[in-house]
Motif scaffolding. Structure first.
Motif, PDB file in Angstrom:
ATOM      1  N   ASP A  70       0.769  -1.241   0.061  1.00 44.34           N
ATOM      2  CA  ASP A  70      -0.063   0.084   0.201  1.00 44.34           C
ATOM      3  C   ASP A  70       0.909   1.264   0.267  1.00 44.34           C
ATOM      4  O   ASP A  70       0.479   2.225  -0.599  1.00 44.34           O
ATOM      5  CB  ASP A  70      -0.938   0.020   1.011  1.00 44.34           C
ATOM      6  CG  ASP A  70      -2.114  -1.066   1.055  1.00 44.34           C
ATOM      7  OD1 ASP A  70      -2.474  -1.342  -0.047  1.00 44.34           O
ATOM      8  OD2 ASP A  70      -2.497  -1.452   2.325  1.00 44.34           O
ATOM      9  N   ASP A  71       2.099   1.059   0.563  1.00 43.73           N
ATOM     10  CA  ASP A  71       2.849   2.329   0.749  1.00 43.73           C
ATOM     11  C   ASP A  71       4.155   2.427   0.158  1.00 43.73           C
ATOM     12  O   ASP A  71       5.099   3.201   0.418  1.00 43.73           O
ATOM     13  CB  ASP A  71       2.971   2.974   2.234  1.00 43.73           C
ATOM     14  CG  ASP A  71       3.772   1.934   2.988  1.00 43.73           C
ATOM     15  OD1 ASP A  71       3.936   0.705   2.452  1.00 43.73           O
ATOM     16  OD2 ASP A  71       4.039   1.953   4.285  1.00 43.73           O
ATOM     17  N   TYR A 106       2.332   6.153  -2.429  1.00 40.24           N
ATOM     18  CA  TYR A 106       3.646   5.426  -1.835  1.00 40.24           C
ATOM     19  C   TYR A 106       4.106   6.342  -0.661  1.00 40.24           C
ATOM     20  O   TYR A 106       4.358   7.632  -1.054  1.00 40.24           O
ATOM     21  CB  TYR A 106       4.491   4.740  -2.755  1.00 40.24           C
ATOM     22  CG  TYR A 106       3.820   3.828  -3.681  1.00 40.24           C
ATOM     23  CD1 TYR A 106       2.658   2.999  -3.285  1.00 40.24           C
ATOM     24  CD2 TYR A 106       4.538   3.544  -4.911  1.00 40.24           C
ATOM     25  CE1 TYR A 106       2.279   2.185  -4.383  1.00 40.24           C
ATOM     26  CE2 TYR A 106       3.893   2.564  -5.697  1.00 40.24           C
ATOM     27  CZ  TYR A 106       2.787   1.862  -5.404  1.00 40.24           C
ATOM     28  OH  TYR A 106       2.381   0.748  -6.267  1.00 40.24           O
ATOM     29  N   ALA A 107       4.630   5.810   0.403  1.00 42.61           N
ATOM     30  CA  ALA A 107       5.560   6.723   1.174  1.00 42.61           C
ATOM     31  C   ALA A 107       6.834   6.605   1.098  1.00 42.61           C
ATOM     32  O   ALA A 107       7.830   7.446   1.244  1.00 42.61           O
ATOM     33  CB  ALA A 107       5.134   6.144   2.771  1.00 42.61           C
ATOM     34  N   ARG A 154       7.598  11.070   2.006  1.00 35.56           N
ATOM     35  CA  ARG A 154       6.572  11.648   2.879  1.00 35.56           C
ATOM     36  C   ARG A 154       7.395  12.994   3.076  1.00 35.56           C
ATOM     37  O   ARG A 154       8.354  13.382   2.943  1.00 35.56           O
ATOM     38  CB  ARG A 154       6.482  11.161   4.362  1.00 35.56           C
ATOM     39  CG  ARG A 154       5.457   9.754   4.055  1.00 35.56           C
ATOM     40  CD  ARG A 154       5.950   8.781   5.203  1.00 35.56           C
ATOM     41  NE  ARG A 154       7.088   8.174   5.180  1.00 35.56           N
ATOM     42  CZ  ARG A 154       7.234   7.348   6.141  1.00 35.56           C
ATOM     43  NH1 ARG A 154       6.556   6.858   6.978  1.00 35.56           N
ATOM     44  NH2 ARG A 154       8.467   6.590   6.008  1.00 35.56           N
TER      45      ARG A 154
END
Length: 154
Positions: A70-71, A106-107, A154
């Motif tokens: 997910d990230d 995405y992180a 981020r």
């Protein structure tokens, strides 16, 4: 040079030839167990977004991003055509892939590449854009050949 970077279905002759060139070079420079480049069939799967970069009608390069979670995404098949090396194609493709990663939420984005001299230009590109060395991720292992890098988005 005015590049156009577009999603690609990996069916064009020029794209397939560049991918084959990429695979051939990876096999030439890497031990067999360390070739992690994906063939076109794998790059066509739904968990991968593949892009081609065009200078008019001439293929200048390509790159992909694979969904890991997910990230988290992974860069794959980053390649400038030989006549376009050191002309900013890699930088442009990388920017497009990072844009795609951010769109997907995405992180971080990671990659695996080789340590030897033929891979040093790639190291420079990635470091210049905020990537740092990291422990292996996914199925990669720590060894004398491979290096993993990551960038926090981020």
């Amino acid at each position: 040079m005015n590049l156009t970077i577009v999603p690609d279905d990996l069916n064009g002759e020029a794209v397939l030839a560049l991918l084959q060139f990429h695979l051939d070079e990876m096999h030439r420079w890497s031990p067999p167990e360390s070739v992690h480049a994906m063939p076109a069939e794998r790059l066509r799967q739904p968990d991968v977004a593949f892009f081609s970069a065009w200078d008019g009608e001439v293929l200048a390069g390509c790159g992909a991003i694979k969904h890991l979670g997910d990230d988290h995404g992974e860069l794959k098949s980053m390649r400038a055509a030989p006549e376009y090396r050191r002309k900013g194609v890699g930088k442009a493709i990388l920017a497009r892939l990072l844009e795609e990663a951010r769109t997907r939420g995405y992180a971080r984005v990671s990659l695996e590449t080789g340590r030897p001299e033929p891979f040093h230009p790639a190291h420079g590109l990635y470091r210049a854009h905020g990537f740092v060395e990291c422990p292996p991720f996914g199925d990669y292992v720590s060894d004398d050949f491979s290096i993993c890098m990551t960038k926090d988005l981020r």
